[in-house]
Design an enzyme around this catalytic site. Structure first.
Site, PDB file in Angstrom:
ATOM      1  N   TYR A  49       0.772  -1.368   0.030  1.00  0.00           N
ATOM      2  CA  TYR A  49      -0.188  -0.101   0.018  1.00  0.00           C
ATOM      3  C   TYR A  49       1.013   1.128  -0.141  1.00  0.00           C
ATOM      4  O   TYR A  49       1.763   1.460   0.741  1.00  0.00           O
ATOM      5  CB  TYR A  49      -0.760   0.122   1.027  1.00  0.00           C
ATOM      6  N   GLU A  50       0.640   2.182  -0.702  1.00  0.00           N
ATOM      7  CA  GLU A  50       1.528   3.369  -1.010  1.00  0.00           C
ATOM      8  C   GLU A  50       1.840   4.077   0.363  1.00  0.00           C
ATOM      9  O   GLU A  50       2.903   4.711   0.172  1.00  0.00           O
ATOM     10  CB  GLU A  50       0.696   4.219  -2.189  1.00  0.00           C
TER      11      GLU A  50
END
Length: 257
Positions: A49-50
């Protein structure tokens, strides 16, 4: 069972994820797509996840942002975006999800400017990590609304590179890997034609006509000779989506059976 277009898009995206893959999970529908893939056919997939979270199992709770507490609890690693980008630079991310305001026939995505970039009509949010994901993932998955104003012969600005002008453009520009693997839209699914790297329509969603797709595409659309109807979501796929998003926050209000 009946379903929304968004649920169909989630399922179509989930089917692009393979077992043992590392997936750079995007916001909104991609978060659900990762959950469907992980629970049904890709049990060994890992989600990046960023915001710097790494999970080997999706949150059982609806996420409004990827940094929500339920996504942190039980994560295998909570680090920084930079650490994930370093791993991406080394080729460890198999597929990455992004969206966009515009896309063209070679899969180039614009999230920066509408109009001339020096004097834009609209200034969009920009790249974030999208250019990195498009440049460094082994393949790119894009999810977008299918509208003629968004599907242009040539995007106003290339934020996230697809195949440039087609052919061997990525290799000529020194991009080590990647390129768009699939474009999942509200009307169908496209993938690059192997001989020219131009997007080709492979399937249209149930209830959608080919004319509708062409009318909403701003270029002379390449259509597969084996054009099919997108396979509808299974009961199991819908159950996963609705267990996480029971009110249809991301997927729209569900219809009754």
């Amino acid at each position: 069972m009946t379903y929304t277009t968004e649920e169909l898009m989630v399922v179509a995206a989930a089917r692009e994820i393979q077992d043992h893959e590392v997936v750079f999970v995007g916001m909104r529908l991609p978060m659900l797509a990762f959950a469907v893939a992980k629970k049904l056919h890709a049990p060994n997939a890992v989600g990046f996840y960023e915001c710097g979270i790494v999970r080997d199992f999706p949150s059982e709770t609806l996420l409004y942002t990827m940094g929500d507490t339920p996504n942190v609890i039980g994560a295998q690693w909570c680090t920084t975006t930079n650490h994930l980008m370093y791993l991406m630079q080394q080729g460890h991310v198999n597929c990455g999800f992004i969206g966009g305001a515009e896309i063209d026939k070679y899969g180039n995505v614009n999230t920066s400017y509408i109009g001339d970039h020096q004097d834009p009509v609209i200034k969009l949010p920009g790249s974030g990590g999208a250019a990195d994901i498009a440049s460094l993932s082994q393949r790119l998955l894009v999810i977008m609304n299918h509208e003629k104003r968004r599907f242009k012969e040539k995007v106003d600005y290339i934020t996230s590179p697809g195949y440039g002008d087609g052919g061997n453009w990525r290799e000529e520009e020194g991009l080590p890997r990647g390129g768009i693997g699939a474009l999942i839209t509200t009307l169908g699914v496209m993938k690059p034609n192997p001989s020219r790297n131009e997007l080709e329509l492979l399937s249209i969603h149930p209830g959608v006509t080919l004319d509708q797709v062409k009318e909403n595409t701003g270029w002379n659309l390449l259509v597969s000779e084996q054009l099919q109807e997108t396979v509808a979501p299974s009961k199991e796929e819908l159950e996963v989506i609705r267990s996480i998003d029971p009110e249809g926050f991301w997927t729209g209000k569900k219809k009754e059976e």
